[in-house]
Scaffold this motif. Structure first.
Motif, short mmCIF file in Angstrom:
data_model
loop_
_atom_site.label_atom_id
_atom_site.label_comp_id
_atom_site.label_asym_id
_atom_site.label_seq_id
_atom_site.Cartn_x
_atom_site.Cartn_y
_atom_site.Cartn_z
N ALA A 161 41.08 41.14 39.02
CA ALA A 161 41.87 42.20 38.93
C ALA A 161 43.01 42.19 37.74
O ALA A 161 43.15 43.22 37.15
N VAL A 162 43.43 40.87 37.37
CA VAL A 162 44.32 40.92 36.61
C VAL A 162 43.57 41.46 34.90
O VAL A 162 44.12 41.96 34.41
N ALA A 163 42.41 40.95 34.90
CA ALA A 163 41.53 40.87 33.62
C ALA A 163 41.48 42.58 33.63
O ALA A 163 41.50 43.14 32.54
N GLN A 164 41.10 43.23 34.81
CA GLN A 164 40.90 44.69 34.64
C GLN A 164 41.97 45.59 34.29
O GLN A 164 42.04 46.42 33.54
N ALA A 165 43.11 45.01 34.84
CA ALA A 165 44.33 45.70 34.63
C ALA A 165 44.71 45.70 33.00
O ALA A 165 45.20 46.44 32.16
N GLY A 166 44.57 44.43 32.48
CA GLY A 166 44.89 44.00 31.13
C GLY A 166 43.87 44.88 30.33
O GLY A 166 44.17 45.27 29.11
N ALA A 167 42.54 44.98 30.55
CA ALA A 167 41.72 45.89 29.96
C ALA A 167 41.96 47.19 29.60
O ALA A 167 42.04 47.89 28.59
N GLN A 168 42.50 47.84 30.84
CA GLN A 168 43.09 49.12 30.79
C GLN A 168 44.29 49.50 30.13
O GLN A 168 44.30 50.41 29.27
N LEU A 169 45.15 48.31 29.90
CA LEU A 169 46.27 48.60 29.45
C LEU A 169 45.82 48.55 27.93
O LEU A 169 46.49 49.29 27.07
N VAL A 170 44.93 47.82 27.63
CA VAL A 170 44.67 47.66 25.89
C VAL A 170 43.90 49.00 25.43
O VAL A 170 44.51 49.62 24.48
N ASN A 177 51.31 52.55 34.42
CA ASN A 177 50.33 52.03 35.26
C ASN A 177 49.90 50.60 35.49
O ASN A 177 49.68 50.37 36.58
N TYR A 178 50.01 49.86 34.30
CA TYR A 178 49.86 48.35 34.33
C TYR A 178 51.16 47.80 35.28
O TYR A 178 50.77 46.91 35.99
N ALA A 179 52.31 48.16 35.15
CA ALA A 179 53.19 47.68 36.06
C ALA A 179 53.09 47.74 37.24
O ALA A 179 53.20 46.98 38.47
N MET A 180 52.62 49.13 37.80
CA MET A 180 52.02 49.43 39.25
C MET A 180 50.80 48.71 39.66
O MET A 180 50.88 48.08 40.77
N ILE A 181 49.68 48.60 39.10
CA ILE A 181 48.77 47.74 39.24
C ILE A 181 48.99 46.41 39.46
O ILE A 181 48.49 45.62 40.39
N PHE A 182 49.52 45.84 38.67
CA PHE A 182 49.91 44.54 38.59
C PHE A 182 51.04 43.91 39.90
O PHE A 182 50.69 42.96 40.24
N PHE A 183 51.76 45.04 40.21
CA PHE A 183 52.60 44.70 41.31
C PHE A 183 51.79 44.63 42.58
O PHE A 183 51.97 43.45 43.30
N GLY A 235 60.65 33.32 43.26
CA GLY A 235 59.25 33.82 43.64
C GLY A 235 58.98 35.34 43.18
O GLY A 235 58.15 35.65 42.38
N TYR A 236 60.18 36.32 43.24
CA TYR A 236 60.13 37.38 42.92
C TYR A 236 60.09 37.54 41.61
O TYR A 236 59.50 38.39 40.81
N GLY A 237 60.97 36.64 40.75
CA GLY A 237 61.34 36.79 39.32
C GLY A 237 59.85 36.46 38.54
O GLY A 237 59.58 36.73 37.69
N HIS A 238 58.74 35.94 39.37
CA HIS A 238 57.50 35.46 38.74
C HIS A 238 56.77 36.75 38.27
O HIS A 238 55.64 36.50 37.86
N TYR A 239 57.23 37.96 39.18
CA TYR A 239 56.38 39.12 38.55
C TYR A 239 56.57 39.44 37.12
O TYR A 239 55.35 39.72 36.60
N VAL A 240 57.60 39.03 36.55
CA VAL A 240 57.78 39.26 35.11
C VAL A 240 57.36 38.37 34.25
O VAL A 240 56.33 38.58 33.34
N ILE A 241 57.01 36.91 34.92
CA ILE A 241 56.33 35.96 34.19
C ILE A 241 54.83 36.31 34.07
O ILE A 241 54.32 36.22 32.93
#
Length: 395
Positions: free
Chosen positions: A34-43, A57-63, A276-282
């Motif tokens: 799923a991470v790869a799909q989100a990254g590909a769409q961001l590209v 959209n990337y921020a929403m999907i990645f969340f 744990g929450y901060g790792h969203y950004v990482i």
């Protein structure tokens, strides 16, 4: 041999030699799809000149991906009994993230979040059943109440997410913000009287493993992009600096993340929540570095309709955010003296300035990242007061 049914009771926080299980590793691997799909769409979005929309959209999907992964990981740290029922429910959660991944492209291109919602629904309802099962086996009334609050909170917020589908498109970012805050409030509410018995070493290892997998996905995505650029455009001279700089950035990111003993920061639930929450950004920034490298490659070979500065910034900005977030979350607690404290913030600033180096921007950023590691190691070695694990290899 795995037992069909065992009591789903809390594990001890003092348990020795607690390590990630093969099921957890498989779980992580499937989530990276799923991470790869989100990254590909961001590209695709950034390369077509729709950076703002693509980032939202990337921020929403990645969340959605990160939050489902995080909730499972903390639940497993406290309650994993590895019986057949637990494994089956976990596999259902994996199926949910694969459904979510299948809907990522529609969410980006058509702003249709139905499939993403359905995948998230599968993951979240499976998690709610795990909490209800834990409540059923709990002997402590406070623990039972905590588990039920978790289950009820997960289901209630999942219903709230329907607004993301039903709301008009301009309102969806605000709906997302409200519902994301509601999601993050559930653990705080559920554990207000009694904390779950998550294991500090286990949680630190789980986050570290997911960081490695995300960085690995970054390497894979960048490698494929460089290979395609060379094969299709014979542009080795243009792409070699990007490949070298990208590799240095990923190597430095790995070094910097793992230089401090993260579990030492997880001594209380409050610290655990912040960490744990901060790792969203990482996690999001680490994955975005890979997307940025793909964008830089596409711009170098003339496939992306953006400027060199924009393509460079797609690498340097997430790289700088990664360094700053790692410093804020735990690296700064292990630094001694102003010089050590300034290494990562100054490095982040210098990497941002590399955006203006034209076609050499990514290579320059990679060299700054490598220099950051070298300076950190040198400062650690020269200061005997530094608390540095693994032989004092600091950054």
């Amino acid at each position: 041999m795995t037992q069909p049914f065992l009591p789903l009771t809390a594990r001890s926080r003092e348990e020795s030699h607690r390590a990630a299980t093969p099921l957890e590793l498989f779980f992580d691997l499937c989530f990276v799809v799923a991470v790869a799909q989100a990254g590909a769409q961001l590209v695709h979005a950034v390369a077509e000149g729709h950076a703002g929309e693509g980032i939202i959209n990337y921020a929403m999907i990645f969340f959605a991906i990160w939050w489902a992964w995080m909730n499972f990981s903390w639940f497993a740290s406290a309650y994993d009994n590895d019986d057949v029922l637990y494994r089956v429910v976990t596999l259902v959660q994996i199926a949910g993230v694969l459904i979510l991944a299948a809907g990522v492209s529609r969410a980006f291109e058509e702003h249709d979040f139905l499939v993403v919602y359905l995948g998230y629904l599968v993951m979240r309802l499976a998690l709610a059943t795990q909490w209800l099962r834990a409540a059923h086996h709990a002997t402590d009334p406070a623990e039972r109440a905590m588990c039920r609050r978790y289950a009820g909170g997960v289901v209630a917020v999942q219903i709230g997410w329907l607004a993301l589908i039903l709301a008009p498109e301009p309102a969806r970012p605000w709906v997302f913000l409200v519902m994301a805050l509601a999601e993050m409030a559930v653990p705080l509410y559920a554990e207000k009287d009694k904390p779950s018995t998550w294991h500090p070493h286990h949680i630190a290892e789980r986050y570290g493993l997911f960081t490695i997998i995300v960085l690995g996905e970054t390497v894979a995505a960048a490698t494929v992009a460089v290979k395609s650029g060379i094969v299709e455009n014979d542009a080795l001279g243009e792409l070699l600096p990007i490949a070298a700089g990208g590799l240095l950035l990923v190597f430095a990111a790995w070094w910097i993340y793992f230089v401090v003993p993260a579990h030492d920061r997880l001594s209380s639930s409050r610290q655990g929540f912040l960490w744990g929450y901060g790792h969203y950004v990482i996690f999001a920034s680490a994955a975005a570095v890979g997307a940025g490298l793909e964008i830089a490659v596409e711009q170098a070979v003339g496939k992306a309709h953006i400027s060199t500065l924009a393509a460079s910034a797609s690498v340097t900005i997430p790289s700088a955010v990664f360094l700053l977030s790692v410093w804020l979350l735990h690296a700064r607690y292990f630094k001694v003296g102003i010089a050590q404290q300034l290494v990562l913030p100054v490095s982040a600033l210098l990497i941002l300035l590399c955006s203006f180096a034209g076609r050499w921007a990514v290579l320059a950023a990679g060299l700054v990242a490598a220099a950051t590691v070298a300076v950190g190691v040198t400062l650690t070695a020269r200061n005997p007061a530094t608390r540095a694990p693994r032989g004092g290899q600091g950054a």
